[in-house]
Design a protein around this motif. Structure first.
Motif, PDB file in Angstrom:
ATOM      1  N   LEU A  61      -8.870 -13.229   8.887  1.00 24.71           N
ATOM      2  CA  LEU A  61      -8.346 -13.456   7.535  1.00 24.71           C
ATOM      3  C   LEU A  61      -7.563 -14.762   7.469  1.00 24.71           C
ATOM      4  N   ASP A  62      -6.899 -15.086   8.575  1.00 28.63           N
ATOM      5  CA  ASP A  62      -6.165 -16.349   8.667  1.00 28.63           C
ATOM      6  C   ASP A  62      -7.141 -17.518   8.478  1.00 28.63           C
ATOM      7  N   VAL A  63      -8.272 -17.469   9.178  1.00 29.32           N
ATOM      8  CA  VAL A  63      -9.290 -18.530   9.073  1.00 29.32           C
ATOM      9  C   VAL A  63      -9.871 -18.561   7.655  1.00 29.32           C
ATOM     10  N   LEU A  64     -10.153 -17.367   7.126  1.00 30.57           N
ATOM     11  CA  LEU A  64     -10.710 -17.269   5.773  1.00 30.57           C
ATOM     12  C   LEU A  64      -9.735 -17.885   4.755  1.00 30.57           C
ATOM     13  N   ILE A 104      -2.786  -5.418   0.789  1.00 28.78           N
ATOM     14  CA  ILE A 104      -2.928  -5.170   2.238  1.00 28.78           C
ATOM     15  C   ILE A 104      -2.999  -6.496   3.002  1.00 28.78           C
ATOM     16  N   VAL A 105      -3.846  -7.433   2.540  1.00 31.54           N
ATOM     17  CA  VAL A 105      -3.954  -8.710   3.275  1.00 31.54           C
ATOM     18  C   VAL A 105      -2.666  -9.529   3.131  1.00 31.54           C
ATOM     19  N   ALA A 106      -1.960  -9.331   2.009  1.00 32.34           N
ATOM     20  CA  ALA A 106      -0.732 -10.101   1.760  1.00 32.34           C
ATOM     21  C   ALA A 106       0.397  -9.705   2.714  1.00 32.34           C
ATOM     22  N   ALA A 107       0.249  -8.548   3.372  1.00 35.06           N
ATOM     23  CA  ALA A 107       1.302  -8.105   4.298  1.00 35.06           C
ATOM     24  C   ALA A 107       1.170  -8.785   5.661  1.00 35.06           C
ATOM     25  N   LEU A 108       0.069  -9.519   5.884  1.00 37.65           N
ATOM     26  CA  LEU A 108      -0.166 -10.141   7.196  1.00 37.65           C
ATOM     27  C   LEU A 108       0.510 -11.510   7.273  1.00 37.65           C
ATOM     28  N   PRO A 109       1.420 -11.704   8.235  1.00 30.96           N
ATOM     29  CA  PRO A 109       2.172 -12.971   8.314  1.00 30.96           C
ATOM     30  C   PRO A 109       1.269 -14.203   8.382  1.00 30.96           C
ATOM     31  N   ALA A 110       0.161 -14.140   9.153  1.00 36.52           N
ATOM     32  CA  ALA A 110      -0.703 -15.317   9.302  1.00 36.52           C
ATOM     33  C   ALA A 110      -1.334 -15.702   7.965  1.00 36.52           C
ATOM     34  N   VAL A 111      -1.667 -14.698   7.162  1.00 32.94           N
ATOM     35  CA  VAL A 111      -2.270 -14.952   5.851  1.00 32.94           C
ATOM     36  C   VAL A 111      -1.261 -15.650   4.945  1.00 32.94           C
ATOM     37  N   ARG A 112      -0.034 -15.152   4.944  1.00 33.61           N
ATOM     38  CA  ARG A 112       0.996 -15.750   4.072  1.00 33.61           C
ATOM     39  C   ARG A 112       1.261 -17.197   4.482  1.00 33.61           C
ATOM     40  N   GLN A 181       3.094   3.069  -7.086  1.00 35.67           N
ATOM     41  CA  GLN A 181       4.206   3.337  -6.176  1.00 35.67           C
ATOM     42  C   GLN A 181       3.840   2.997  -4.727  1.00 35.67           C
ATOM     43  N   GLU A 182       2.570   3.290  -4.381  1.00 38.02           N
ATOM     44  CA  GLU A 182       2.122   2.957  -3.012  1.00 38.02           C
ATOM     45  C   GLU A 182       2.133   1.446  -2.808  1.00 38.02           C
ATOM     46  N   ARG A 183       1.651   0.725  -3.846  1.00 38.52           N
ATOM     47  CA  ARG A 183       1.574  -0.740  -3.754  1.00 38.52           C
ATOM     48  C   ARG A 183       2.999  -1.324  -3.702  1.00 38.52           C
ATOM     49  N   ASP A 184       3.897  -0.789  -4.527  1.00 36.01           N
ATOM     50  CA  ASP A 184       5.298  -1.261  -4.522  1.00 36.01           C
ATOM     51  C   ASP A 184       5.889  -1.096  -3.132  1.00 36.01           C
ATOM     52  N   LYS A 185       5.633   0.082  -2.545  1.00 35.33           N
ATOM     53  CA  LYS A 185       6.213   0.397  -1.239  1.00 35.33           C
ATOM     54  C   LYS A 185       5.728  -0.624  -0.211  1.00 35.33           C
ATOM     55  N   ARG A 186       4.389  -0.896  -0.229  1.00 34.42           N
ATOM     56  CA  ARG A 186       3.837  -1.848   0.734  1.00 34.42           C
ATOM     57  C   ARG A 186       4.411  -3.248   0.489  1.00 34.42           C
ATOM     58  N   ASP A 187       4.494  -3.650  -0.780  1.00 38.06           N
ATOM     59  CA  ASP A 187       4.982  -5.003  -1.096  1.00 38.06           C
ATOM     60  C   ASP A 187       6.474  -5.159  -0.767  1.00 38.06           C
ATOM     61  N   PRO A 194       9.017  -9.938   1.625  1.00 39.05           N
ATOM     62  CA  PRO A 194       8.882  -8.730   0.803  1.00 39.05           C
ATOM     63  C   PRO A 194       9.296  -8.993  -0.649  1.00 39.05           C
ATOM     64  N   LEU A 195       8.805  -8.113  -1.516  1.00 43.42           N
ATOM     65  CA  LEU A 195       9.162  -8.224  -2.933  1.00 43.42           C
ATOM     66  C   LEU A 195      10.640  -7.917  -3.110  1.00 43.42           C
ATOM     67  N   LYS A 196      11.415  -8.914  -3.471  1.00 42.99           N
ATOM     68  CA  LYS A 196      12.842  -8.703  -3.779  1.00 42.99           C
ATOM     69  C   LYS A 196      13.349  -9.907  -4.568  1.00 42.99           C
ATOM     70  N   PRO A 197      14.398  -9.690  -5.377  1.00 40.69           N
ATOM     71  CA  PRO A 197      14.892 -10.844  -6.138  1.00 40.69           C
ATOM     72  C   PRO A 197      15.623 -11.831  -5.228  1.00 40.69           C
ATOM     73  N   ALA A 198      15.484 -13.130  -5.520  1.00 37.12           N
ATOM     74  CA  ALA A 198      16.288 -14.125  -4.798  1.00 37.12           C
ATOM     75  C   ALA A 198      17.749 -13.900  -5.196  1.00 37.12           C
TER      76      ALA A 198
END
Ligand code: DC
Length: 242
Positions: A61-64, A104-112, A181-187, A194-198
């Motif tokens: 996914l990193d290469v992609l 799911i892919v957004a949780a991978l550090p290399a992808v980000r 709710q599942e997506r929020d939890k993962r994000d 992670p999803l949080k306010p600055a």
């Protein structure tokens, strides 16, 4: 003289808070560029599906992500067209399945990490409105204005339900709430970005606000900022720093 980076407004928040529509309207009002960072993760998820790459294969996914052949074509008063490998995928990336795969892919550090410079490249004059989860915390920590939108899962699911119904797609509201709710939890629980306010974000509760109310509030914030002159002067003012 060092060129001053173009100004950025970040709009972060969970799915269904209305940040996509709000960002597009603010960008249109200001005549600024728009970055829909979620669309990048969605396109990557679609590319993974297309090339049969598993959603947990971080290296592939990193290469992609690194070589992702994606274009965003700006449209007047509308969301940009999204092109993946020469094919228009604007609507295809908006399904719930692709949204979940993107999360799911957004949780991978290399992808980000692979998508970071691509997102920063959107910062152009006269300015950028950047919509996502980590725009104010990671991608543009020096943004002039940071907005964080929130609303209850029930309200967000209801908005999504009505949107899908309008498009003739029948879904179960209970299922939508559960998925959100599942997506929020993962994000929110992922290790990177992670999803949080600055810390310096302005948080807006959109439960009882219309899209127009939120846009008006953001534009008011912009006008109240010293760094931002009147909207009519914006294109002229953000030139070169001393
Ligand atoms: O905003 P959206 O629903 O189009 O985003 C799809 C997914 O992409 C979302 O569940 C999490 C991920 N995402 C992210 O991790 N960081 C961003 N800046 C934008 C989206």
């Amino acid at each position: 003289m060092i060129p001053k980076a173009a100004p950025v407004i970040t709009v972060d928040g969970a799915s269904g808070t209305g940040k996509g529509t709000v960002s597009q309207l603010v960008a249109t009002q200001l005549g600024w560029k728009l970055l829909d960072s979620g669309a990048l993760y969605r396109v990557l998820a679609l590319a993974a599906q297309k090339h049969s790459v598993a959603l947990d294969h971080e290296k592939a996914l990193d290469v992609l992500a690194e070589y992702l052949d994606v274009q965003f074509i700006a449209q007047l008063n509308d969301f940009p067209l999204v092109i993946l490998e020469g094919e228009e995928v604007t609507g295809t990336i908006r399904t719930e399945i692709i949204g979940n795969a993107a999360s799911i892919v957004a949780a991978l550090p290399a992808v980000r990490a692979a998508l970071l410079s691509r997102q920063r490249a959107f910062r152009e004059y006269p300015g950028l409105v950047a919509d996502g989860r980590d725009m104010g915390t990671v991608v543009f920590p020096d943004a002039e204005l940071k907005i964080f939108l929130f609303a209850s899962p029930e309200e967000r699911a209801l908005r999504r339900y009505n949107q899908l119904k309008e498009r003739g797609v029948s879904v179960n509201l209970g299922d939508l709430i559960k998925e959100l709710q599942e997506r929020d939890k993962r994000d929110q629980e992922r290790i990177v970005a992670p999803l949080k306010p600055a810390n310096d974000a302005i948080c807006i509760d959109t439960n009882r606000l219309s899209v127009e109310d939120v846009v008006e509030r953001i534009v008011r914030e912009i006008q109240g900022k010293k760094a931002f002159p009147a909207i009519s002067e914006l294109n002229l003012e953000f030139g070169m720093a001393e």
